[in-house]
Design a protein around this motif. Structure first.
Motif: not given
Length: 452
Positions: A29-35, A83-85, A129-130, A134-138
């Motif tokens: 997701a980050y890749f295509f954000e920066f793209a 809606w949830g993360r 959201v990303a 990450v903050n909540e899942m790791y």
């Protein structure tokens, strides 16, 4: 069930295939954000020739895109709480991918501008959201490292788009449209959907402990199968459920200080980085370097970007994030100033490389640091509002820099950018709270087959 104990159950998990799959999805997701965020910049020169677009129109589209980013960031916090993360991450990615695809069919600069504003809103919403996801899942002890790992991959989207644009834009009068088709490929994140889990901490924040426990059981069973018996989690800490966080929540004494601090962080980061990256090639050309040389020098400096994210991954969980941000921000200010004070091509590349390296490291650190200053109830709202205000600030940033250049010259721009970075560094040094987690004492391992 009275408490799912999501935070402690997630924190004691060893890194497993589940975490690596989540990392790959977020990095995609980050890749295509920066793209996608650079799509308009790479096609604008072609549109100037084809449609007679003016430089002022290019500036307006760019500025309005940052307004779209602000709106997307603010909306992301609200919808992620509703809606949830996981759902919001997927839907915001589909949103920006759809409008990038629609941009392929633009018929004039106005229609393209509208589609780019909507695309930018989706891009910024997805980023917020990303970061939260990450903050909540790791586990707390390594979340900064994995946030940075995702950035290392994601930042490669920028040079990838530049390469795609350099290959397809010159082909014909319509081939510039393929750049937006490339940006739309972010919608393929849906291929990861069945491998992603909803945040148990989000379920828990809504008082739905049974749903949180169900997700945790799935994750624990997967990790247990791969890594063996898991350690006993720490005892739960009760938090009242919160279905919706109103905007006025951030004005309470408990949340006002981190909200103001992070607003300063993201405003200075946005103006400091985009002021440098957006104007450096133009200013070099204005000061006598050929367009070809100025673009080539800037291309060399961007090699530092993925290395900076990797550097952040090495320090983010080893040292206090607050002081890492202070150190990185100070180095960026110094190197950016030296960049502006030299006209030697070698030094321009060296200092530009260092600016890119430490700035991308700074951003990776900030992505990990920002959500840590809020609890689960306020995390989406606080992260979205502060990140959004930062992006909104760059609607004015280019106007300030252009005015400085026209009134007082080239070097004043870099004094201003260095000063902006130092404001952020000083604010963090004086007011930034520490967030580095203390490692809990080891507990006796046990097989996880029931709720903790």
């Amino acid at each position: 069930m009275q408490h799912a104990n999501a935070a402690n159950r997630l924190d004691r998990l060893p890194i497993s295939r589940f975490h690596k799959t989540t990392l790959l999805a977020v990095a995609f997701a980050y890749f295509f954000e920066f793209a996608d965020i650079n799509s308009f910049a790479t096609t604008a020169p072609k549109l100037i020739d084809l449609w007679g677009v003016t430089v002022d129109q290019v500036a307006y589209v760019t500025s309005l895109s940052f307004v779209g980013m602000f709106l997307g960031s603010v909306a992301a916090g609200a919808v992620a709480d509703r809606w949830g993360r996981k759902k919001t991450l997927l839907r915001t990615t589909l949103f920006f991918g759809f409008f990038s695809f629609v941009s392929v069919f633009s018929w004039d600069v106005f229609s393209l501008g509208v589609f780019r504003v909507l695309t930018s809103a989706g891009l910024s919403a997805m980023t917020v959201v990303a970061v939260i996801y990450v903050n909540e899942m790791y586990p707390a002890a390594v979340r900064g490292k994995y946030q940075a790992y995702a950035m290392v991959i994601g930042i490669c989207g920028t040079p990838a788009t530049n390469l795609v644009a350099s290959l397809v834009v010159p082909l014909s009068d319509w081939s510039w449209r393929l750049v937006y088709l490339w940006g739309a490929l972010g919608v393929l994140l849906v291929l990861f959907s069945k491998h992603l889990k909803e945040s148990p901490r989000w379920h828990e924040s809504r008082g739905d402990h049974a749903a949180a426990d169900a997700v945790l059981r799935e994750i624990e069973a997967s990790v247990n199968t791969e890594k063996g018996p898991l350690a006993e989690p720490a005892a739960p800490v009760e938090e009242p459920p919160a279905v919706k966080a109103p905007l006025r929540l951030l004005l309470r004494k408990r949340y006002l200080a981190p909200t103001l601090l992070l607003t300063v962080l993201w405003v200075t980061q946005t103006i400091g980085f985009f002021g440098y990256s957006s104007f450096a090639p133009t200013l070099l050309a204005k000061e006598g370097f050929s367009v070809e040389k100025s673009v080539f020098y800037i291309a060399l400096t961007t090699v530092g970007a993925p290395l900076g994210s990797f550097l952040a991954s090495l320090v983010t969980d080893r040292f206090e994030r607050k002081w890492c941000l202070v150190a990185f921000g100070t180095v960026i200010a110094l190197c950016g100033l030296l960049y502006g004070l030299t006209f030697d091509p070698v030094l321009i590349v060296v200092f530009g490389f260092l600016v890119n390296l430490f700035e991308r490291g700074y951003t990776a650190l900030a992505y990990a640091y920002s959500p840590e200053l809020f609890d689960t109830r306020s995390r989406s709202l606080g992260t979205g509002i502060t990140y959004g205000i930062g992006r909104l600030s760059n609607a004015a940033g280019p106007l300030i820099i252009a005015s400085l250049y026209n009134r007082t010259g080239y070097q004043s721009v870099f004094y201003f950018i260095a000063g902006v970075w130092m404001v952020g560094a000083v604010a963090l040094a004086v007011f930034g709270p520490r967030t580095r987690p203390r490692r809990p004492a080891a507990r006796k391992p046990k097989a996880v087959t029931s709720a903790s």
